[in-house]
Design an enzyme around this catalytic site. Structure first.
Site, PDB file in Angstrom:
ATOM      1  N   GLU A   1       0.835  -1.217   0.000  1.00 48.96           N
ATOM      2  CA  GLU A   1       0.000   0.000   0.000  1.00 48.96           C
ATOM      3  C   GLU A   1       0.864   1.259   0.000  1.00 48.96           C
ATOM      4  O   GLU A   1       1.255   1.747   1.049  1.00 48.96           O
ATOM      5  CB  GLU A   1      -0.936   0.000   1.225  1.00 48.96           C
ATOM      6  CG  GLU A   1      -1.838   1.241   1.258  1.00 48.96           C
ATOM      7  CD  GLU A   1      -2.796   1.283   2.455  1.00 48.96           C
ATOM      8  OE1 GLU A   1      -2.762   0.358   3.288  1.00 48.96           O
ATOM      9  OE2 GLU A   1      -3.561   2.247   2.552  1.00 48.96           O
TER      10      GLU A   1
ATOM     11  N   LYS B   1      -2.463  -1.844  -3.242  1.00 48.40           N
ATOM     12  CA  LYS B   1      -3.498  -0.977  -2.656  1.00 48.40           C
ATOM     13  C   LYS B   1      -3.039   0.476  -2.799  1.00 48.40           C
ATOM     14  O   LYS B   1      -2.349   1.007  -1.930  1.00 48.40           O
ATOM     15  CB  LYS B   1      -3.716  -1.351  -1.180  1.00 48.40           C
ATOM     16  CG  LYS B   1      -4.689  -0.439  -0.448  1.00 48.40           C
ATOM     17  CD  LYS B   1      -5.146  -1.017   0.876  1.00 48.40           C
ATOM     18  CE  LYS B   1      -5.977  -0.033   1.664  1.00 48.40           C
ATOM     19  NZ  LYS B   1      -6.650  -0.616   2.820  1.00 48.40           N
TER      20      LYS B   1
HETATM   21  C1  5MM Z   1      -8.403   1.511   8.519  1.00 47.42           C
HETATM   22  O1  5MM Z   1      -7.300   2.423   8.592  1.00 47.42           O
HETATM   23  C2  5MM Z   1      -6.017   1.827   8.374  1.00 47.42           C
HETATM   24  C3  5MM Z   1      -5.144   1.955   9.551  1.00 47.42           C
HETATM   25  O2  5MM Z   1      -4.689   3.229   9.753  1.00 47.42           O
HETATM   26  P1  5MM Z   1      -3.791   3.548  11.095  1.00 47.42           P
HETATM   27  O3  5MM Z   1      -2.685   2.562  11.119  1.00 47.42           O
HETATM   28  O4  5MM Z   1      -3.349   4.955  10.851  1.00 47.42           O
HETATM   29  O5  5MM Z   1      -4.689   3.428  12.249  1.00 47.42           O
HETATM   30  C4  5MM Z   1      -5.422   2.388   7.067  1.00 47.42           C
HETATM   31  O6  5MM Z   1      -4.140   1.898   6.792  1.00 47.42           O
HETATM   32  C5  5MM Z   1      -6.350   1.949   5.979  1.00 47.42           C
HETATM   33  O7  5MM Z   1      -6.288   0.552   5.840  1.00 47.42           O
HETATM   34  C6  5MM Z   1      -6.023   2.573   4.639  1.00 47.42           C
HETATM   35  O8  5MM Z   1      -5.562   3.888   4.754  1.00 47.42           O
HETATM   36  C7  5MM Z   1      -7.293   2.583   3.820  1.00 47.42           C
HETATM   37  O9  5MM Z   1      -8.290   3.207   4.562  1.00 47.42           O
HETATM   38  P2  5MM Z   1      -9.083   4.421   3.926  1.00 47.42           P
HETATM   39  O10 5MM Z   1      -9.897   4.980   5.054  1.00 47.42           O
HETATM   40  O11 5MM Z   1      -8.051   5.374   3.401  1.00 47.42           O
HETATM   41  O12 5MM Z   1      -9.915   3.772   2.829  1.00 47.42           O
END
Ligand code: 5MM
Length: 333
Positions: free
Chosen positions: A177, A219
């Site tokens: 990602e 991703k």
């Molecule tokens: C769900 O959020 C994930 C974890 O974030 P933290 O480690 O900052 O708590 C994050 O990695 C998420 O999987 C991705 O950013 C995709 O989530 P979004 O909200 O951007 O679709």
């Protein structure tokens, strides 16, 4: 490493009509989400909220996999069944976030490098025993007229590839990602340029470290205008730019691309995915979703920390999951 098994898992995660739920919020992030609904972030509340999503009736029709946080992969549901088993019995593949977060990059103010490689081989062995079949590692890149630096792009590509190689060694499909952040006033053009540089560097490093691409998923962010950019790219422009950028950078051996939502509204994230899947351009990979906020914003609000709202929360989740499932085949709206 069983490459056929890795490939089969990667393909199952991007089966037509399905995508991934990112429910891997770390403790500070889930606290922020719960603060927004005035709910305390206790272990039980986190379990109840996530169990509500995992047990939504027929979630497995639209959700192929769920990315879990370390706490959740070890947690039992309220009835005593491990949450991993709850997912498996719904036909959903359990996954795990293994990075330890984005930390300040020495000598490069405003930039981050994702940490978590130390001890990762041992952690993967344990996660495999706990039932994880895929994993996720996220790197972030800020965009300004000066950023990201070459150093930031290079060190994150290196770490993503080291993680991916270790995941495959453990029989776990790595989702890589690289997230070019939406924050800032940069244009869609700048986002496209940076996304291209980041992806090219990533795939060069994955090749160098001999990661088996058939057993991976990407991703990425979509190619989008910065949140504060006065000129916002339309849905069609985002779709066109994103697919163009991916076609230039992502090898055909990669089975699927599962977008993050990155702070877009939930409906817009669905519209963008749908528009991409409607494009006539040929694409060697599946285009699907791995949304966190775009799948959870509505159910979080509907649930609001109250057991009595369980059904409302599940209904709101299923509505978003179904819409995104349709968008994976360009059949939403
Ligand atoms: C769900 O959020 C994930 C974890 O974030 P933290 O480690 O900052 O708590 C994050 O990695 C998420 O999987 C991705 O950013 C995709 O989530 P979004 O909200 O951007 O679709």
């Amino acid at each position: 490493m069983n490459q056929d098994k890795l490939h089969a898992t990667a393909c199952a995660l991007v089966a037509a009509g399905k995508g991934i739920l990112a429910a891997d919020e770390s403790a500070p992030t889930i606290k922020k989400r719960f603060d927004s609904i005035a709910t305390e972030s206790t272990e039980d509340n986190r379990r109840d909220y996530r169990e509500m999503l995992f047990t939504a009736p027929e979630a497995g029709r639209y959700i192929s996999g769920v990315i879990l946080f370390d706490e959740t992969i070890r947690q039992n549901g309220a009835g005593g069944t491990p949450l991993v088993k709850v997912l498996e019995s719904a036909g959903i593949i359990p996954g795990i976030k293994v990075d330890m977060g984005a930390k300040d990059l020495a000598g490069h103010p405003g930039e981050k490098v994702t940490e978590g490689l130390d001890g990762l081989r041992e952690r993967f062995a344990e996660y495999a025993k706990l039932g994880a079949r895929f994993a996720k590692w996220r790197a972030v890149y800020s965009v300004t007229d000066m950023l990201p630096s070459g150093a930031c792009v290079a060190v994150n590509a290196h770490a993503l590839a080291r993680y991916a190689a270790l995941a495959q060694e453990a029989g776990i499909v790595p989702i890589v990602e690289p997230e070019v952040l939406m924050d800032g006033d940069h244009t869609a053009d700048q986002c496209e340029e940076v996304s291209e540089a980041v992806l090219q560097s990533l795939y060069a490093e994955l090749a160098l470290q001999e990661v088996n691409l058939e057993g991976t998923l990407l991703k990425p962010n979509m190619v989008i205008s910065g949140t504060d950019c006065p000129e916002q790219a339309s849905v069609e422009e985002v779709a066109r730019r994103t697919v163009r950028c991916l076609r230039r950078c992502v090898p055909a051996a990669v089975p699927g691309i599962v977008f993050l939502s990155g702070g877009q509204s939930d409906v817009l994230a669905t519209q963008h995915l749908n528009a991409m899947n409607k494009l006539p351009d040929s694409r060697p990979w599946k285009l699907s979703f791995s949304y966190g906020r775009a799948l959870q914003a509505a159910p979080l609000k509907a649930w609001s920390g109250k057991a009595a709202n369980l059904k409302a929360g599940q209904d709101a989740f299923l509505e978003r999951a179904k819409a995104n499932g349709l968008a994976t085949t360009g059949s939403y709206g």
